[in-house]
Design a protein around this motif. Sequence first.
Motif, PDB file in Angstrom:
ATOM      1  N   LYS A 173      49.865 -48.280   6.885  1.00 13.58           N
ATOM      2  CA  LYS A 173      50.906 -49.041   7.582  1.00 13.58           C
ATOM      3  C   LYS A 173      52.164 -49.132   6.732  1.00 13.58           C
ATOM      4  O   LYS A 173      53.286 -48.989   7.237  1.00 13.58           O
ATOM      5  N   LEU A 174      51.985 -49.388   5.421  1.00  9.21           N
ATOM      6  CA  LEU A 174      53.135 -49.468   4.523  1.00  9.21           C
ATOM      7  C   LEU A 174      53.897 -48.155   4.521  1.00  9.21           C
ATOM      8  O   LEU A 174      55.138 -48.139   4.586  1.00  9.21           O
ATOM      9  N   ALA A 175      53.174 -47.050   4.479  1.00 11.04           N
ATOM     10  CA  ALA A 175      53.825 -45.743   4.486  1.00 11.04           C
ATOM     11  C   ALA A 175      54.598 -45.534   5.782  1.00 11.04           C
ATOM     12  O   ALA A 175      55.722 -45.006   5.775  1.00 11.04           O
ATOM     13  N   LYS A 176      54.011 -45.958   6.888  1.00 15.06           N
ATOM     14  CA  LYS A 176      54.689 -45.800   8.173  1.00 15.06           C
ATOM     15  C   LYS A 176      55.965 -46.643   8.215  1.00 15.06           C
ATOM     16  O   LYS A 176      57.012 -46.193   8.665  1.00 15.06           O
ATOM     17  N   ASP A 177      55.861 -47.885   7.721  1.00 13.25           N
ATOM     18  CA  ASP A 177      57.024 -48.776   7.716  1.00 13.25           C
ATOM     19  C   ASP A 177      58.145 -48.244   6.829  1.00 13.25           C
ATOM     20  O   ASP A 177      59.332 -48.422   7.139  1.00 13.25           O
ATOM     21  N   LEU A 178      57.774 -47.614   5.704  1.00 13.24           N
ATOM     22  CA  LEU A 178      58.773 -47.108   4.761  1.00 13.24           C
ATOM     23  C   LEU A 178      59.207 -45.681   5.065  1.00 13.24           C
ATOM     24  O   LEU A 178      60.077 -45.140   4.383  1.00 13.24           O
ATOM     25  N   GLY A 179      58.581 -45.070   6.071  1.00 13.41           N
ATOM     26  CA  GLY A 179      58.954 -43.711   6.432  1.00 13.41           C
ATOM     27  C   GLY A 179      58.463 -42.661   5.454  1.00 13.41           C
ATOM     28  O   GLY A 179      59.078 -41.602   5.303  1.00 13.41           O
ATOM     29  N   VAL A 180      57.347 -42.937   4.784  1.00 13.00           N
ATOM     30  CA  VAL A 180      56.799 -41.996   3.806  1.00 13.00           C
ATOM     31  C   VAL A 180      55.674 -41.193   4.452  1.00 13.00           C
ATOM     32  O   VAL A 180      54.767 -41.758   5.071  1.00 13.00           O
ATOM     33  N   ASP A 181      55.723 -39.868   4.315  1.00 15.18           N
ATOM     34  CA  ASP A 181      54.698 -38.988   4.851  1.00 15.18           C
ATOM     35  C   ASP A 181      53.539 -38.932   3.851  1.00 15.18           C
ATOM     36  O   ASP A 181      53.684 -38.395   2.748  1.00 15.18           O
ATOM     37  N   LEU A 182      52.383 -39.486   4.217  1.00 11.19           N
ATOM     38  CA  LEU A 182      51.236 -39.506   3.314  1.00 11.19           C
ATOM     39  C   LEU A 182      50.809 -38.109   2.899  1.00 11.19           C
ATOM     40  O   LEU A 182      50.275 -37.912   1.808  1.00 11.19           O
ATOM     41  N   ARG A 183      51.040 -37.131   3.772  1.00  5.01           N
ATOM     42  CA  ARG A 183      50.602 -35.772   3.469  1.00  5.01           C
ATOM     43  C   ARG A 183      51.386 -35.131   2.336  1.00  5.01           C
ATOM     44  O   ARG A 183      50.977 -34.116   1.782  1.00  5.01           O
ATOM     45  N   SER A 184      52.520 -35.750   1.984  1.00  5.87           N
ATOM     46  CA  SER A 184      53.337 -35.202   0.897  1.00  5.87           C
ATOM     47  C   SER A 184      52.987 -35.817  -0.449  1.00  5.87           C
ATOM     48  O   SER A 184      53.578 -35.460  -1.464  1.00  5.87           O
ATOM     49  N   LEU A 185      52.006 -36.757  -0.452  1.00  4.33           N
ATOM     50  CA  LEU A 185      51.691 -37.482  -1.679  1.00  4.33           C
ATOM     51  C   LEU A 185      50.366 -37.018  -2.283  1.00  4.33           C
ATOM     52  O   LEU A 185      49.491 -36.503  -1.583  1.00  4.33           O
ATOM     53  N   THR A 186      50.244 -37.222  -3.575  1.00  6.87           N
ATOM     54  CA  THR A 186      48.987 -37.016  -4.287  1.00  6.87           C
ATOM     55  C   THR A 186      48.503 -38.372  -4.762  1.00  6.87           C
ATOM     56  O   THR A 186      49.192 -39.046  -5.539  1.00  6.87           O
ATOM     57  N   GLY A 187      47.342 -38.793  -4.294  1.00  7.83           N
ATOM     58  CA  GLY A 187      46.852 -40.120  -4.623  1.00  7.83           C
ATOM     59  C   GLY A 187      46.462 -40.255  -6.083  1.00  7.83           C
ATOM     60  O   GLY A 187      45.873 -39.338  -6.671  1.00  7.83           O
ATOM     61  N   THR A 188      46.790 -41.378  -6.664  1.00  5.58           N
ATOM     62  CA  THR A 188      46.432 -41.654  -8.057  1.00  5.58           C
ATOM     63  C   THR A 188      45.231 -42.575  -8.164  1.00  5.58           C
ATOM     64  O   THR A 188      44.776 -42.872  -9.269  1.00  5.58           O
ATOM     65  N   GLY A 189      44.704 -43.039  -7.030  1.00  7.31           N
ATOM     66  CA  GLY A 189      43.545 -43.910  -7.050  1.00  7.31           C
ATOM     67  C   GLY A 189      42.261 -43.131  -7.238  1.00  7.31           C
ATOM     68  O   GLY A 189      42.261 -41.889  -7.372  1.00  7.31           O
ATOM     69  N   ALA A 190      41.156 -43.846  -7.257  1.00  6.42           N
ATOM     70  CA  ALA A 190      39.847 -43.212  -7.415  1.00  6.42           C
ATOM     71  C   ALA A 190      39.601 -42.207  -6.301  1.00  6.42           C
ATOM     72  O   ALA A 190      39.884 -42.473  -5.132  1.00  6.42           O
ATOM     73  N   ASP A 191      39.092 -41.024  -6.671  1.00  7.37           N
ATOM     74  CA  ASP A 191      38.794 -39.951  -5.711  1.00  7.37           C
ATOM     75  C   ASP A 191      40.033 -39.504  -4.946  1.00  7.37           C
ATOM     76  O   ASP A 191      39.937 -39.022  -3.812  1.00  7.37           O
ATOM     77  N   GLY A 192      41.213 -39.686  -5.538  1.00  8.98           N
ATOM     78  CA  GLY A 192      42.431 -39.215  -4.902  1.00  8.98           C
ATOM     79  C   GLY A 192      42.970 -40.118  -3.825  1.00  8.98           C
ATOM     80  O   GLY A 192      43.832 -39.702  -3.036  1.00  8.98           O
ATOM     81  N   VAL A 193      42.502 -41.352  -3.756  1.00 11.05           N
ATOM     82  CA  VAL A 193      42.987 -42.289  -2.740  1.00 11.05           C
ATOM     83  C   VAL A 193      44.435 -42.670  -3.039  1.00 11.05           C
ATOM     84  O   VAL A 193      44.802 -42.961  -4.177  1.00 11.05           O
ATOM     85  N   ILE A 194      45.272 -42.654  -2.006  1.00 21.42           N
ATOM     86  CA  ILE A 194      46.670 -43.025  -2.155  1.00 21.42           C
ATOM     87  C   ILE A 194      46.781 -44.545  -2.211  1.00 21.42           C
ATOM     88  O   ILE A 194      46.208 -45.252  -1.384  1.00 21.42           O
ATOM     89  N   THR A 195      47.513 -45.051  -3.186  1.00 27.98           N
ATOM     90  CA  THR A 195      47.652 -46.490  -3.385  1.00 27.98           C
ATOM     91  C   THR A 195      49.011 -46.973  -2.899  1.00 27.98           C
ATOM     92  O   THR A 195      49.902 -46.175  -2.580  1.00 27.98           O
ATOM     93  N   ARG A 196      49.168 -48.297  -2.850  1.00 28.42           N
ATOM     94  CA  ARG A 196      50.456 -48.877  -2.466  1.00 28.42           C
ATOM     95  C   ARG A 196      51.548 -48.440  -3.440  1.00 28.42           C
ATOM     96  O   ARG A 196      52.684 -48.176  -3.031  1.00 28.42           O
ATOM     97  N   GLU A 197      51.186 -48.362  -4.737  1.00 28.33           N
ATOM     98  CA  GLU A 197      52.172 -47.948  -5.734  1.00 28.33           C
ATOM     99  C   GLU A 197      52.648 -46.525  -5.485  1.00 28.33           C
ATOM    100  O   GLU A 197      53.836 -46.220  -5.672  1.00 28.33           O
ATOM    101  N   ASP A 198      51.729 -45.645  -5.054  1.00 21.68           N
ATOM    102  CA  ASP A 198      52.118 -44.267  -4.743  1.00 21.68           C
ATOM    103  C   ASP A 198      53.156 -44.242  -3.624  1.00 21.68           C
ATOM    104  O   ASP A 198      54.152 -43.512  -3.690  1.00 21.68           O
ATOM    105  N   VAL A 199      52.906 -45.038  -2.584  1.00 19.27           N
ATOM    106  CA  VAL A 199      53.817 -45.072  -1.442  1.00 19.27           C
ATOM    107  C   VAL A 199      55.173 -45.665  -1.838  1.00 19.27           C
ATOM    108  O   VAL A 199      56.229 -45.132  -1.489  1.00 19.27           O
TER     109      VAL A 199
END
Length: 448
Positions: A173-199
């Motif tokens: 939801k945060l990514a949608k609100d900020l207009g960030v495409d999750l598919r363009s990110l590399t998650g830094t969380g466990a197992d590659g999970v995208i975090t709020r900080e990443d967004v």
Amino acid sequence: MPQYKSFPLPDTAEGLTEAEILSWHVQPGDEVTVNQIIVEIETAKAAVELPCPWAGVVTELHVRPGDTVTVGTPILTIDTDPGGAAAPAPAPAAAAPAEEEMKPLVGYGSKTVTAKRRARKGPAVPAEPAAAAVQEQVGQAFTSTNGSAPAAVQPEPAATGGYVPLAKPPVRKLAKDLGVDLRSLTGTGADGVITREDVQQAASAPEQAAAPVATRGGERRVPIKGVRKMTAQAMVSSAFTAPHVTEFLTVDVTPMMELRARLKNHREFRDVRLTPLAFCARAVTMAIKRTPEVNAAWDEAAQEIVYKDYVHLGIAAATPRGLIVPKVRDAERMSLRELAVALDELTTTAREGKTPPGDMVNGTFTITNVGVFGVDTGTPIINPGESAILAFGAIRDMPWVVDGDIKVRKVCQLALSFDHRLVDGQQGSEFLADVGALLADPGMAMTF
């Protein structure tokens, strides 16, 4: 020889027909154990993590994150005997054994549903295979005699709209609100999970800042699904089915607030988050005993009014996913302290998006605490299947006449909406007056 089993999307609550795939926790080739979490889905009621009913190796994922899938549709295939030795091909009569019934786990339904996957909408999304094709692939897996697994659905590159990286619903939801495409990110969380900080970091990056800004008069389209879709359907159904009547009452709750202050120092309440909502919930459960009509249901098909001796108290909660109404079961049996603890746990779980679907069905009465938003009152819409709902407004310092003198008191407003088919004006008024009396003078509980 390999034994392939298809895992159909289960009905995680009563009457659900579809769910959106949020994220996979496994990929083809991964080994899984019984009850290991394999996928997170979002239904019309909650985000749910599904466990695996078998141990084995994942051979195929049939759906992708973002897909909306109907209950009963196969979503992945597992080889439950990956180390099995090859065996002669069975006779034609035995070549197509029926799919083994999946043993239901906690929170699962086990009914068999013939379902089709709904086509995905939107640009840059590859066409999905028809449901029949999916069923055919699964059938081939079960009738395979050469020990080879069917071809797995391979993740597509992010740029083509394929797999969406892992991310929790609030982060999505945060990514949608900020207009960030999750598919363009590399998650830094466990197992590659995208975090709020990443967004947030992506949103503040130069390339994001340089992105074109929507001009005045622009618009943004969001699919109607999940909690928002369910809420809309329920409210429209209720508004055009039950004849609503709303009554209002302004109450001096100073004695209640004074009691609350005293109880905070009492040994039984020192470790409890005692809110005004807990007092309101307790008053409601006590008042229902004198006016059971507000805790009843109208059964149109049977032409009966169903009076309920129990109170499954719904509490409207605002969450990142939208408005949901989890229930406190058998609230009429609870003391003030027990209600306070239950409400605290309920709201915390709801805001974290972890409310089980089963906790949001079969309510009998609802409180909507609009006061937490600084709102005085409103005209709430009754939840389907119930006969009344109470809006609990903000508690404010206001001038109030006490024994002929004007004093500053703690005052709030109550609004009761009820179904006039089974609650008359007298009954609704008596119930609202009882709730108000208990909040204005908690000692009145001794007379109930």
